[in-house]
Design an enzyme around this catalytic site. Structure first.
Site, PDB file in Angstrom:
ATOM      1  N   ASP A   1       1.067  -1.252  -0.373  1.00 56.24           N
ATOM      2  CA  ASP A   1      -0.259  -0.101  -0.100  1.00 56.24           C
ATOM      3  C   ASP A   1       0.772   1.288   0.027  1.00 56.24           C
ATOM      4  OD1 ASP A   1      -2.710  -1.506   0.139  1.00 56.24           O
ATOM      5  OD2 ASP A   1      -2.527  -1.486   2.580  1.00 56.24           O
ATOM      6  N   ARG A   2       1.708   1.491   0.794  1.00 58.89           N
ATOM      7  CA  ARG A   2       2.839   2.351   1.043  1.00 58.89           C
ATOM      8  C   ARG A   2       3.487   2.381   0.210  1.00 58.89           C
ATOM      9  NH1 ARG A   2      -0.802   1.658   5.049  1.00 58.89           N
ATOM     10  NH2 ARG A   2       0.895   1.014   6.661  1.00 58.89           N
TER      11      ARG A   2
ATOM     12  N   GLU B   1     -12.311   5.689   8.787  1.00 57.31           N
ATOM     13  CA  GLU B   1     -11.640   5.757   7.649  1.00 57.31           C
ATOM     14  C   GLU B   1     -12.099   5.797   6.013  1.00 57.31           C
ATOM     15  OE1 GLU B   1      -8.292   3.261   9.635  1.00 57.31           O
ATOM     16  OE2 GLU B   1      -9.538   1.654   8.077  1.00 57.31           O
ATOM     17  N   GLU B   2     -11.175   6.097   4.851  1.00 56.60           N
ATOM     18  CA  GLU B   2     -11.832   6.194   3.697  1.00 56.60           C
ATOM     19  C   GLU B   2     -13.086   6.983   3.043  1.00 56.60           C
ATOM     20  OE1 GLU B   2      -8.531   2.718   2.575  1.00 56.60           O
ATOM     21  OE2 GLU B   2     -10.664   1.639   3.069  1.00 56.60           O
TER      22      GLU B   2
ATOM     23  N   ARG C   1     -15.673   3.711   5.844  1.00 55.95           N
ATOM     24  CA  ARG C   1     -15.039   2.592   7.437  1.00 55.95           C
ATOM     25  C   ARG C   1     -15.016   2.226   8.082  1.00 55.95           C
ATOM     26  NH1 ARG C   1     -10.072  -0.276   3.670  1.00 55.95           N
ATOM     27  NH2 ARG C   1      -9.826  -2.141   5.419  1.00 55.95           N
ATOM     28  N   ASP C   2     -15.503   1.438   8.776  1.00 57.31           N
ATOM     29  CA  ASP C   2     -15.391   0.968   9.863  1.00 57.31           C
ATOM     30  C   ASP C   2     -14.115  -0.143   9.901  1.00 57.31           C
ATOM     31  OD1 ASP C   2     -15.187  -0.301  12.397  1.00 57.31           O
ATOM     32  OD2 ASP C   2     -16.962   0.476  13.440  1.00 57.31           O
TER      33      ASP C   2
ATOM     34  N   ARG D   1     -13.814 -10.212  -1.572  1.00 52.05           N
ATOM     35  CA  ARG D   1     -14.667  -8.143  -2.574  1.00 52.05           C
ATOM     36  C   ARG D   1     -14.672  -9.016  -4.042  1.00 52.05           C
ATOM     37  NH1 ARG D   1      -9.207  -4.647   0.014  1.00 52.05           N
ATOM     38  NH2 ARG D   1     -10.272  -4.090   2.212  1.00 52.05           N
TER      39      ARG D   1
ATOM     40  N   TYR E   1     -12.182  -1.429  -4.187  1.00 47.49           N
ATOM     41  CA  TYR E   1     -13.430  -0.404  -2.998  1.00 47.49           C
ATOM     42  C   TYR E   1     -14.309   0.297  -4.218  1.00 47.49           C
ATOM     43  CZ  TYR E   1      -9.040   0.540   0.352  1.00 47.49           C
ATOM     44  OH  TYR E   1      -8.313   0.528   1.224  1.00 47.49           O
TER      45      TYR E   1
END
EC number: 3.2.1.18
Length: 447
Positions: A129-130, A255-256, A271-272, A346, A380
């Protein structure tokens, strides 16, 4: 006439013609010079007047953000970029976290690249991700993101962007987990920064911020992804933070967030990742006076989640850990809920209209529209709006995008990336179907 006289006569005639031609050429040059001088004077006069005219035009298209959401009966497909399919042979960025945002003139797809192209050696390990290689870029909506149609926006592994009618506000977060910084730009120029205040992965929306009458609003999170964290709303004008407010939200996890303007206020559905399989929301006005809650419906919107049942206006703890970025649109006591079809992976996507789901806890609904089949991968999702200044409508058109993730960890590839689809709300005929990514994997680089 003797020969010498003939020669003199012919020479005189030629000389006369030459002189006349020279005079005509000189006249032509003078005429062109005079004409150019007049044009230059007119142009300078026009340019001297133009800034005030341009300023008036810019002011007249400032996005008011005071319209209510348009009444809708379903969702019409708006775009599909087919980025992974095209990227098997063409130069397409490895991306994740795409989102869409619109000005009064156009809609653009923003995305976080991995500093690599599909089917190339640098795509290896892009499930991370980062990293310092991630950048926020944008391209015209519906186009596959490539080096040839994309604009650099910011160095970022978490981001947001929105247009206030006069310029693009972009927010890019980069740096170490224990001290990241958000860099704010307005029309491409750095205007402000926000330092991590909890030193625990400062992060933001991964979708568009919301603008009302020249002020733009975003939400950031800092702190644990599986416990109580800190959440702040920021009010930003021309790229400068003018006000912020930390939410007093014990036992909430944000979040997000997917945010949109509605009747002069901002609604965010988030988002939780801690303990809720339903989605938390926060709404606020331009003064940052806010209200908080969870969507009460028994039609749960997160992933993973339990089967639909009895909801709660607080966090539903069953299958509440972890989560996925998503969105909903509030219409009075009703709510359009976007969610994966699968309760555990997903995959798949659907839109559900629950006419009393914002305030009631039952699981009944009246409309379901298929977007992606459960046998195909999704990812997402998030909201965006089209302002009346773009559409010519007298209301705010609600829209959403869905990320279609491909590659690791679900495929035998060295990379992770995604394409995207988007839909907008209409009050006319629509159809349910499946619009999957559709790329055949693995690629050459994976073999």
């Amino acid at each position: 006439m003797n020969p010498n006289q003939k020669i003199i006569t012919i020479g005189s005639i030629c000389m006369g013609i030459g002189i006349i031609s020279l005079i005509l050429q000189i006249g032509n040059i003078i005429s062109m010079w005079v004409s150019h001088s007049i044009q230059t004077e007119n142009q300078n006069h026009h340019e001297a007047c133009n800034p005030s005219i341009a300023g008036q035009d810019a002011a007249s298209v400032a996005l008011a953000g005071n319209s209510s959401l348009c009444p809708i009966s379903g969702w019409a497909i708006y775009s599909k970029d087919n980025g992974i399919r095209i990227g098997s042979k063409g130069d397409v960025f490895v991306i994740r976290e795409p989102f869409i945002s619109c000005s009064h003139l156009e809609c653009r797809t923003f995305f976080l690249t991995q500093g690599a192209l599909l089917n190339d050696k640098h795509s290896n390990g892009t499930v991370k991700d980062r990293s310092p290689y991630r950048t926020l870029m944008s391209c015209p909506v519906g186009e596959a993101p490539s080096p040839y149609n994309s604009r650099f926006v910011s160095v970022a592994w978490s981001a947001s962007a929105c247009h206030d009618g006069m310029g693009w506000l972009t927010i890019g977060i980069s740096g170490p987990d224990n001290g990241a910084v958000a860099v704010l730009k307005y029309n491409g120029i750095i205007t402000d920064t926000i330092k991590s205040w909890k030193n625990n992965i400062l992060r933001t929306q991964e979708s568009e911020c919301a603008c009302i009458n020249g002020s733009c609003f975003t939400i950031m999170t800092d702190g644990p992804s599986n416990g109580q964290a800190s959440y702040k709303i920021f009010k930003i004008e021309k790229g400068k933070v003018v006000k912020s407010s930390e939410l007093n939200a014990p036992n909430y996890h944000y979040e997000e967030c997917s945010c949109y303007p509605d009747a002069g206020e901002v609604m965010c559905v988030c988002r939780d990742n801690w303990h809720g399989s339903n989605r938390p929301w926060v709404s606020f006005n331009k003064n940052l006076d806010y209200q908080i809650g969870y969507i009460c419906s028994g039609v749960f919107g997160d992933n993973p989640r339990p089967n639909d049942g009895t909801g709660s206006c607080g966090p539903v703890s069953s299958n509440g850990a972890y989560g996925i970025k998503g969105f909903s649109f509030k219409y009075g006591n009703g709510v359009w809920i976007g969610r994966t079809k699968s309760t555990s992976s997903r995959s798949g996507f659907e839109m559900i209209w629950d006419p009393n789901g914002w305030t009631e806890t039952d699981s009944s609904f009246s409309v379901k529209q298929d977007i992606v089949a459960i046998t195909d991968w999704s990812g997402y999702s998030g909201s965006f709006v089209q302002h009346p200044e773009l559409t010519g409508l007298d209301c705010m058109r609600p829209c959403f995008w869905v990320e279609l993730i491909r590659g690791r960890p679900n495929h035998n590839t060295i990379w992770t990336s995604g394409s995207s689809i988007s839909f907008c709300g209409v009050n006319s005929d629509t159809v349910g179907w499946s619009w999957p990514d559709g790329a055949e994997l693995p690629f050459t680089i994976d073999k």
